[in-house]
Design a protein around this motif. Sequence first.
Motif, mmCIF file in Angstrom:
data_model
loop_
_atom_site.group_PDB
_atom_site.id
_atom_site.type_symbol
_atom_site.label_atom_id
_atom_site.label_comp_id
_atom_site.label_asym_id
_atom_site.label_seq_id
_atom_site.Cartn_x
_atom_site.Cartn_y
_atom_site.Cartn_z
ATOM 1 N N TRP A 169 30.401 -18.718 20.137
ATOM 2 C CA TRP A 169 30.402 -18.359 18.716
ATOM 3 C C TRP A 169 29.180 -18.956 18.013
ATOM 4 C CZ3 TRP A 169 33.324 -14.635 16.912
ATOM 5 C CH2 TRP A 169 34.559 -14.362 17.492
ATOM 6 N N TRP A 171 36.312 -11.964 8.882
ATOM 7 C CA TRP A 171 35.002 -11.855 9.501
ATOM 8 C C TRP A 171 34.063 -10.899 8.770
ATOM 9 C CZ3 TRP A 171 32.686 -14.760 13.037
ATOM 10 C CH2 TRP A 171 31.517 -14.279 13.626
ATOM 11 N N ILE A 195 38.759 -19.602 20.551
ATOM 12 C CA ILE A 195 38.000 -20.251 19.479
ATOM 13 C C ILE A 195 37.627 -21.696 19.800
ATOM 14 C CG2 ILE A 195 38.027 -20.954 17.052
ATOM 15 C CD1 ILE A 195 39.819 -18.562 16.468
ATOM 16 N N LEU A 255 34.992 -21.965 11.843
ATOM 17 C CA LEU A 255 35.810 -20.815 12.206
ATOM 18 C C LEU A 255 37.259 -21.027 11.788
ATOM 19 C CD1 LEU A 255 34.402 -20.111 15.779
ATOM 20 C CD2 LEU A 255 33.918 -18.848 13.688
ATOM 21 N N TRP A 281 33.569 -21.986 21.795
ATOM 22 C CA TRP A 281 32.906 -22.525 20.607
ATOM 23 C C TRP A 281 31.391 -22.422 20.738
ATOM 24 C CZ3 TRP A 281 34.652 -23.807 15.947
ATOM 25 C CH2 TRP A 281 33.803 -24.506 15.083
ATOM 26 N N LEU A 298 40.605 -15.077 11.719
ATOM 27 C CA LEU A 298 39.186 -14.829 11.932
ATOM 28 C C LEU A 298 38.863 -13.349 11.731
ATOM 29 C CD1 LEU A 298 36.911 -16.326 14.649
ATOM 30 C CD2 LEU A 298 36.928 -13.863 14.307
#
Length: 231
Positions: free
Chosen positions: A16, A40, A7, A29, A13, A36
């Motif tokens: 995402w 999600w 993440i 996030l 990052w 997550l």
Amino acid sequence: MAQHLFIFCHVSWELWTKLIGYWGIQLALPQDPPNLLSLWADLRPNSAIWKFIPGAVFWSIWKLRNEIIFEKGKLDRILLFFTVRLRLAKWFIAKYPLCSIRVDSLIGDPSLADKFSASKVPNSMVYCWNPPPVDFFKMNEDGAVCCVGMMAGMRNSQGLESEWVSKGRLIIESDSKLAVDWINSQVSVPLFLSNLVKEIVTSVSLKQAIVRWIPRSYNCEADKLAKEGIG
């Protein structure tokens, strides 16, 4: 730490951010992967492909991490982003084989999958192999990979040279829509595969074979044999 790898790492990052950008949204996030995953699906409940994103991202990052550590691989952010979108598109099509959206279109923009309504697909629908008509032979083709970079779904023309081919017209069925599209129209064939595709097209034309796409669920036996063939 898992939260850093999957993440908060700059590479993760960025990945995402680019993916959710296809939906035109920005979000903070959660702190760790379990949170997550639990939250999600609620972010885009009506998107069939949205739920595949965490798995595609986590798996791609983990495989790249192992390649860098154990195989002296190198980080390529552009290739990683493409790999995630390719994996995302392939997983979605495997789950929803009746989706009419092209794989290359999904790779270019995964949010296009939202045009497909998964809720309209009957849960009771059964897929099975169908025998060819009289005086026809059928060859079900499938590809398998054993290393990164190999193309599945493409073969040379040796399979068309069998003795029984002269005894009737041949139907070739493949669950690789991209491969079938390349054979039927060579406009979008990558340059490094052009000679291979030309060889296949020439042989198919000489034998007057019919090449057509079928959902993967129709082709499960060929898929199994292809995987067994590479051990």
